[in-house]
Design an enzyme around this catalytic site. Structure first.
Site, mmCIF file in Angstrom:
data_model
loop_
_atom_site.group_PDB
_atom_site.id
_atom_site.type_symbol
_atom_site.label_atom_id
_atom_site.label_comp_id
_atom_site.label_asym_id
_atom_site.label_seq_id
_atom_site.Cartn_x
_atom_site.Cartn_y
_atom_site.Cartn_z
ATOM 1 N N GLY A 49 -15.069 -1.179 -43.278
ATOM 2 C CA GLY A 49 -13.643 -0.904 -43.464
ATOM 3 C C GLY A 49 -13.204 0.365 -42.755
ATOM 4 O O GLY A 49 -12.140 0.406 -42.130
ATOM 5 N N CYS A 50 -14.011 1.397 -42.848
ATOM 6 C CA CYS A 50 -13.661 2.673 -42.217
ATOM 7 C C CYS A 50 -13.690 2.562 -40.697
ATOM 8 O O CYS A 50 -12.881 3.192 -40.018
ATOM 9 C CB CYS A 50 -14.580 3.780 -42.724
ATOM 10 S SG CYS A 50 -14.366 4.076 -44.503
ATOM 11 N N THR A 51 -14.601 1.763 -40.167
ATOM 12 C CA THR A 51 -14.657 1.540 -38.728
ATOM 13 C C THR A 51 -13.425 0.767 -38.268
ATOM 14 O O THR A 51 -12.787 1.127 -37.269
ATOM 15 C CB THR A 51 -15.947 0.800 -38.340
ATOM 16 O OG1 THR A 51 -17.070 1.612 -38.730
ATOM 17 C CG2 THR A 51 -16.013 0.529 -36.846
ATOM 18 N N ALA A 54 -10.448 3.254 -38.408
ATOM 19 C CA ALA A 54 -10.543 4.278 -37.361
ATOM 20 C C ALA A 54 -10.242 3.693 -35.988
ATOM 21 O O ALA A 54 -9.528 4.306 -35.183
ATOM 22 C CB ALA A 54 -11.928 4.920 -37.375
#
Length: 158
Positions: A49-51, A54
């Site tokens: 999710g963070c990738t 970002a």
């Protein structure tokens, strides 16, 4: 259960912060005085999710910058993890380390969340847009990584 954290609302003064970026340089909210800045909080570098989030910010950085918005990402990851994440994903905006969660807490981006039926305490995926005068333009908490940047751009008229 975690301590009560107050979330920000439009018109609130954005809390000041100074955190180290992936290279170890100090970055402060004051560095963006007179500019609009998107401050987003994410749980952990290099997770799916963070990738996604970002990379969405990376892919939309030019249009955001063209509309006068800088982008800063904040997590509790250490500098080495942030540098590796930035290098692996070709991220060109600052990623800041908030190891004690003090900035996340000040911004209301820390608390209890449901992770597959288990309640854990940690960074809440959140985005706060700060006006050039240091006040909050908008604050969104517990956002979905997928499609978030597109929704944000729509809200900002970018």
């Amino acid at each position: 259960m975690s301590e009560a954290i107050t979330q920000l609302n439009a018109g609130d003064r954005a809390p000041a912060f100074t955190l180290n970026d992936a290279a170890g340089s100090a970055v402060s909210l004051a560095d963006y005085a007179g500019r609009s800045v998107v401050v987003y909080f994410y749980p952990k570098a290099a997770t799916p999710g963070c990738t996604t989030e970002a990379c969405d910010f990376r892919d939309n950085l030019n249009s955001l910058a063209g509309a006068g918005y800088d982008v800063v990402g904040i997590s509790s990851d250490g500098q080495e993890s942030l540098q590796s994440f930035a290098d692996d994903q070709s991220l060109t905006f600052p990623l800041l380390s908030d190891p004690d969660h003090s900035t996340a807490k000040a911004y209301g981006a820390y608390g209890d969340k449901d992770l597959g039926g288990k309640i854990i305490t940690g960074t809440l995926r959140s985005t706060i847009v700060v006006n050039p005068d240091g006040t909050v333009k908008s604050a969104e908490y517990n956002v979905d990584a997928q499609g978030h940047v597109a929704r944000l751009r729509e809200e900002l008229g970018v």
